[in-house]
Enzyme design. Structure first.
Site, PDB file in Angstrom:
ATOM      1  NE  ARG A  35     -59.890  28.142-102.761  1.00  0.00           N
ATOM      2  CZ  ARG A  35     -61.175  27.855-102.659  1.00  0.00           C
ATOM      3  NH1 ARG A  35     -62.010  28.234-103.607  1.00  0.00           N
ATOM      4  NH2 ARG A  35     -61.639  27.198-101.621  1.00  0.00           N
ATOM      5  CE  LYS A 199     -77.455  24.719 -91.608  1.00  0.00           C
ATOM      6  NZ  LYS A 199     -78.049  23.954 -92.725  1.00  0.00           N
ATOM      7  N   GLY A 355     -61.857  28.074 -96.202  1.00  0.00           N
ATOM      8  CA  GLY A 355     -63.218  28.584 -96.262  1.00  0.00           C
ATOM      9  C   GLY A 355     -63.369  29.950 -95.625  1.00  0.00           C
ATOM     10  N   GLY A 378     -63.552  22.237 -97.041  1.00  0.00           N
ATOM     11  CA  GLY A 378     -64.141  20.909 -96.917  1.00  0.00           C
ATOM     12  C   GLY A 378     -63.118  19.798 -96.971  1.00  0.00           C
TER      13      GLY A 378
END
Length: 397
Positions: A35, A199, A355, A378
């Site tokens: 980043r 998930k 991520g 996200g």
């Protein structure tokens, strides 16, 4: 929407929202500077024009006010090295010290403000807090795509305190949006999406969106065991969302209806405990015995998934194929990374979806061998789900 290329920063103090939420080890050393490196071109443009840069960011999720653990002062040295100039530091993001340092900043200089989230007003989107921040600069630049999906003070609210010609995107934000649009709106075919991670509930919306766009959908990682269970398989102690079995079956039906080829693991590397030194075996994905857990895709799956990826022309990858943090269960993820790189070298466009996927591709040493590595996990997911990102909308207002 204006970008930094549309503006001459000569004599201006640019207040830049960056995403320096970087991972630190126990010695406060940065373990992944992706980043920071991503932000360099935007800051260089400002300084080259003859402007100065005031950088504001969050770090982690501090609760209850300032704490050394989440202080941005730990990254000042790394920033000075990245920008090849001394970076000044304000021990607060608002207040007298921050104001004085900002006002005295000379062209070519950089100031880093302390962690925005030391103030609960940041995450609440407090207007008074946003206004205080806005007074530090003449121009507002949002280059923090990773937080663009949050309606926080520094990402969505602050823009209203700058005129239309003095608020804009940086190069990171611009590139993120352009690359996401390329995948969603104009993909070269075949278009393959690789979805991994723990998930299915985290990825439902994007999977449903992608079923209208992709030719191939590959499912791996922890979420794949919910698919195996839904089809009547046994998954032992593997990750499982028992309340999502019907949903998984409906997604499979939708894929079939839309002509999307759905690829699920045929075999898994299983372990008798969640540890790198666990005893491991390879079994069929729906035949995992009690007290064993699937931690990676197996060799047969690695081969079949890789073949699909290598023959693709557009690739979106979000989520690892297994517990890539443990070397013994990272083979599936690294194998897919190699296939993505091979396809890219053969002319495919590959977008790595932030991520864990970004961490995995960098860990494998392939960060520079794919088309684009997103810095926003996200935010990218929500953008691809068709949602409006507050941080982007604020620049368009």
């Amino acid at each position: 929407m204006k970008t930094v290329d549309d503006y001459n920063f000569v004599g201006k103090r640019a207040l830049v929202r960056v995403d320096f939420n970087v991972p630190l080890n126990e010695q406060f050393q940065i373990t992944d500077d992706t980043r920071i490196r991503a932000a360099v071109p935007t800051i260089q443009k400002i300084l080259k024009d003859g402007g100065s840069a005031i950088l504001m960011s969050h770090l982690g999720r501090p609760k209850g006010g300032p704490t050394d653990k989440y202080s941005l002062r730990h990254i000042v040295g790394a920033l000075s090295q990245a920008f090849s100039t001394e970076v000044k530091f304000a021990s607060d993001c608002i207040g007298a010290e921050a104001t004085e340092l900002a006002q005295n900043l000379q062209p070519g200089e950089i100031l880093l403000l302390e962690n925005l989230r030391f103030y609960p007003e940041e995450e609440k989107g407090d207007a008074a807090f946003a206004e205080k921040l806005s007074k530090l600069g003449d121009v507002y630049v949002n280059d923090a795509f990773g937080t663009a999906h949050r309606a926080h003070a520094s990402t969505a609210v602050i823009a209203q305190y700058f005129p239309a010609d003095a608020k804009m995107t940086g190069y990171v934000m611009q590139a993120e949006i352009e690359n996401a649009k390329r995948v969603l709106e104009n993909p070269e075919r075949p278009f393959t999406a690789i979805m991994g991670g723990a998930k299915i509930s985290d990825k439902i919306l994007i999977i449903e969106q992608l079923l209208d766009k992709v030719d191939n959908l590959i499912i791996g990682g922890g979420m794949s065991y919910t698919f195996a269970k839904a089809q009547g398989g046994s998954v032992g102690d593997s990750l499982l969302e028992a309340d999502k079995l019907d949903l998984v079956l409906s997604l499979m039906d939708k894929a079939k209806e839309k002509g999307v080829k759905l690829y699920l693991p045929s075999d898994s590397v299983i372990a008798d405990k969640f540890a790198n030194d666990a005893t491991s075996e390879v079994v069929s994905s729906g035949s995992i015995p009690d007290k064993w857990m699937g931690l990676d895709i197996g060799p047969e799956t690695r081969a079949s998934f890789s073949e699909v990826v290598r023959n693709s022309r557009t690739i979106l990858w979000n989520g690892p194929m297994g517990v890539f943090e443990m070397p013994n269960f990272a083979v599936g993820t690294s194998t897919i990374a190699e296939a993505v790189v091979a396809a890219t070298r053969n002319g495919a466009f590959s977008l790595i979806g932030g991520g864990d996927s970004a961490a995995a591709i960098n860990q494998a040493g392939y960060g520079n061998d794919v088309s684009y590595v997103s810095t926003g996990g996200g935010a990218l997911l929500e953008y691809m789900e068709g949602k409006t990102l507050p941080g982007v909308a604020a620049l368009e207002a």
